[in-house]
Design a protein around this motif. Structure first.
Motif, mmCIF file in Angstrom:
data_model
loop_
_atom_site.group_PDB
_atom_site.id
_atom_site.type_symbol
_atom_site.label_atom_id
_atom_site.label_comp_id
_atom_site.label_asym_id
_atom_site.label_seq_id
_atom_site.Cartn_x
_atom_site.Cartn_y
_atom_site.Cartn_z
ATOM 1 N N ILE A 1 41.952 101.715 76.893
ATOM 2 C CA ILE A 1 42.033 100.785 75.710
ATOM 3 C C ILE A 1 42.407 102.052 74.600
ATOM 4 N N SER A 2 43.521 101.988 74.234
ATOM 5 C CA SER A 2 43.985 102.804 73.266
ATOM 6 C C SER A 2 43.943 102.604 71.719
ATOM 7 N N HIS A 3 44.002 101.074 71.531
ATOM 8 C CA HIS A 3 44.084 100.689 70.121
ATOM 9 C C HIS A 3 42.889 99.575 69.961
ATOM 10 N N LEU A 4 42.063 99.796 68.905
ATOM 11 C CA LEU A 4 40.804 98.418 68.685
ATOM 12 C C LEU A 4 41.252 97.757 67.657
ATOM 13 N N SER A 5 40.856 96.486 67.499
ATOM 14 C CA SER A 5 41.130 95.667 66.215
ATOM 15 C C SER A 5 39.793 96.123 65.143
ATOM 16 N N TYR A 6 38.834 96.350 65.946
ATOM 17 C CA TYR A 6 37.850 97.094 64.952
ATOM 18 C C TYR A 6 37.667 98.527 65.345
ATOM 19 N N PRO A 7 38.210 99.329 64.503
ATOM 20 C CA PRO A 7 38.347 100.860 64.993
ATOM 21 C C PRO A 7 37.251 101.724 64.744
ATOM 22 N N VAL A 8 36.144 101.162 64.148
ATOM 23 C CA VAL A 8 35.338 102.020 63.428
ATOM 24 C C VAL A 8 34.125 102.237 64.153
ATOM 25 N N PHE A 9 33.558 103.641 64.272
ATOM 26 C CA PHE A 9 32.354 103.942 64.573
ATOM 27 C C PHE A 9 31.739 104.796 63.516
ATOM 28 N N GLU A 10 30.523 104.311 62.973
ATOM 29 C CA GLU A 10 30.238 105.120 61.609
ATOM 30 C C GLU A 10 31.533 105.317 60.529
ATOM 31 N N GLU A 11 31.825 106.350 60.351
ATOM 32 C CA GLU A 11 32.840 106.428 59.560
ATOM 33 C C GLU A 11 34.191 106.794 60.188
ATOM 34 N N THR A 12 34.293 106.921 61.363
ATOM 35 C CA THR A 12 35.506 107.372 61.967
ATOM 36 C C THR A 12 36.313 106.247 62.714
ATOM 37 N N ASN A 13 37.496 106.465 62.377
ATOM 38 C CA ASN A 13 38.695 105.693 63.010
ATOM 39 C C ASN A 13 39.041 106.054 64.336
ATOM 40 N N LEU A 14 38.377 105.073 65.427
ATOM 41 C CA LEU A 14 38.650 105.555 66.710
ATOM 42 C C LEU A 14 40.079 105.254 67.018
ATOM 43 N N ASN A 15 41.073 104.686 66.349
ATOM 44 C CA ASN A 15 42.434 104.490 66.626
ATOM 45 C C ASN A 15 43.171 105.882 66.183
ATOM 46 N N LEU A 16 42.608 106.737 65.328
ATOM 47 C CA LEU A 16 43.306 107.976 64.877
ATOM 48 C C LEU A 16 42.653 109.167 65.423
ATOM 49 N N SER A 17 43.333 109.832 66.472
ATOM 50 C CA SER A 17 42.836 110.861 67.150
ATOM 51 C C SER A 17 43.967 111.533 67.380
ATOM 52 N N GLY B 1 32.132 117.936 69.270
ATOM 53 C CA GLY B 1 31.506 116.549 69.662
ATOM 54 C C GLY B 1 30.994 115.812 68.586
ATOM 55 N N SER B 2 31.012 114.340 68.907
ATOM 56 C CA SER B 2 30.438 113.443 68.167
ATOM 57 C C SER B 2 30.107 112.055 68.985
ATOM 58 N N ARG B 3 29.426 111.331 68.381
ATOM 59 C CA ARG B 3 29.256 109.816 69.172
ATOM 60 C C ARG B 3 30.788 109.160 69.316
ATOM 61 N N ALA B 4 31.520 109.316 68.036
ATOM 62 C CA ALA B 4 32.989 108.736 68.105
ATOM 63 C C ALA B 4 33.791 109.147 69.174
ATOM 64 N N LEU B 5 33.813 110.456 69.468
ATOM 65 C CA LEU B 5 34.674 111.183 70.353
ATOM 66 C C LEU B 5 34.193 110.871 71.747
ATOM 67 N N ALA B 6 33.015 110.951 71.945
ATOM 68 C CA ALA B 6 32.443 110.260 73.166
ATOM 69 C C ALA B 6 32.931 108.824 73.660
ATOM 70 N N LEU B 7 32.868 107.908 72.638
ATOM 71 C CA LEU B 7 33.333 106.596 72.607
ATOM 72 C C LEU B 7 34.962 106.525 72.931
ATOM 73 N N ARG B 8 35.616 107.359 71.950
ATOM 74 C CA ARG B 8 36.941 107.553 72.364
ATOM 75 C C ARG B 8 37.602 107.849 73.884
ATOM 76 N N MET B 9 36.934 109.166 74.307
ATOM 77 C CA MET B 9 37.145 109.255 75.555
ATOM 78 C C MET B 9 36.781 108.278 76.719
ATOM 79 N N THR B 10 35.774 107.833 76.259
ATOM 80 C CA THR B 10 35.331 106.536 77.363
ATOM 81 C C THR B 10 36.178 105.431 77.188
ATOM 82 N N LEU B 11 36.777 105.174 76.056
ATOM 83 C CA LEU B 11 37.958 104.204 75.989
ATOM 84 C C LEU B 11 39.136 104.361 76.545
#
Length: 187
Positions: free
Chosen positions: A171-187, A156-166
């Motif tokens: 919303i599968s791909h983001l222009s700004y893919p970052v939250f902290e150090e995680t690429n929200l486009n790469l899961s 679990g992480s904040r980024a994972l919670a965001l990715r699941m919400t997206l």
């Protein structure tokens, strides 16, 4: 002689008024400078150096602020304005692609500013390469995805919670893919 004395007294009074005004302006400047140093965690901003004067540090801070705002405008807000203007006469007929792009830009801008707050809010810790990424916005570079970690879906992480919400929002791909150090486009 009396006229000369009166003239010198008027000049002295004028100089005293100017000196008093200068002291007031200097006091206001020092107070404003201190408030800015307190509000912005300047030691975290890109390019910070202890060898710089406070004035130079604040100039760099304002440059960073302007750069981030310009980047957000160019990459996120401007496309939203263009898409909404293009569809304002027939909003019910907006394409799914345009809807997706608008949502992406709004979420991406929100993530950019969420991360940018880490430089300012004392309760938030600045970690990893965030300062470097913000510094790259000043150079108009954007984000280097190779510097980002793949999203860890095992823990679990904040980024994972965001990715699941997206994902739930479609919303599968983001222009700004970052939250902290995680690429929200790469899961």
């Amino acid at each position: 002689m009396r006229d000369e004395i009166e003239k010198l007294e008027r000049e002295k009074l004028g100089f005293e008024m100017m000196l008093s005004e200068y002291r007031h302006v200097k006091q206001d400047y020092e107070s404003l400078k201190q408030q800015m140093m307190d509000v912005y965690k300047v030691r975290h901003y890109p390019g910070f150096s202890k060898e710089q004067s406070e004035t130079d540090i604040l100039k760099a801070l304002v440059t960073t602020e302007r750069s981030v705002a310009q980047y957000a405008y160019d990459h996120f807000l401007k496309p939203v304005i263009q898409l909404t203007d293009a569809n304002k006469n027939h909003p019910a007929k907006i394409s799914d692609e345009d809807r997706q792009k608008i949502a992406d830009c709004l979420v991406s801008m929100g993530l950019l500013y969420s991360e940018y707050l880490y430089l300012r809010i004392s309760e938030l810790s600045v970690g990893g390469k965030m300062v470097e990424r913000i510094g790259n916005l000043k150079k108009r570079n954007g984000i280097d995805p190779q510097t980002l970690k793949e999203l860890n879906t095992e823990h679990g992480s904040r980024a994972l919670a965001l990715r699941m919400t997206l994902d739930k929002m479609g919303i599968s791909h983001l222009s700004y893919p970052v939250f902290e150090e995680t690429n929200l486009n790469l899961s």
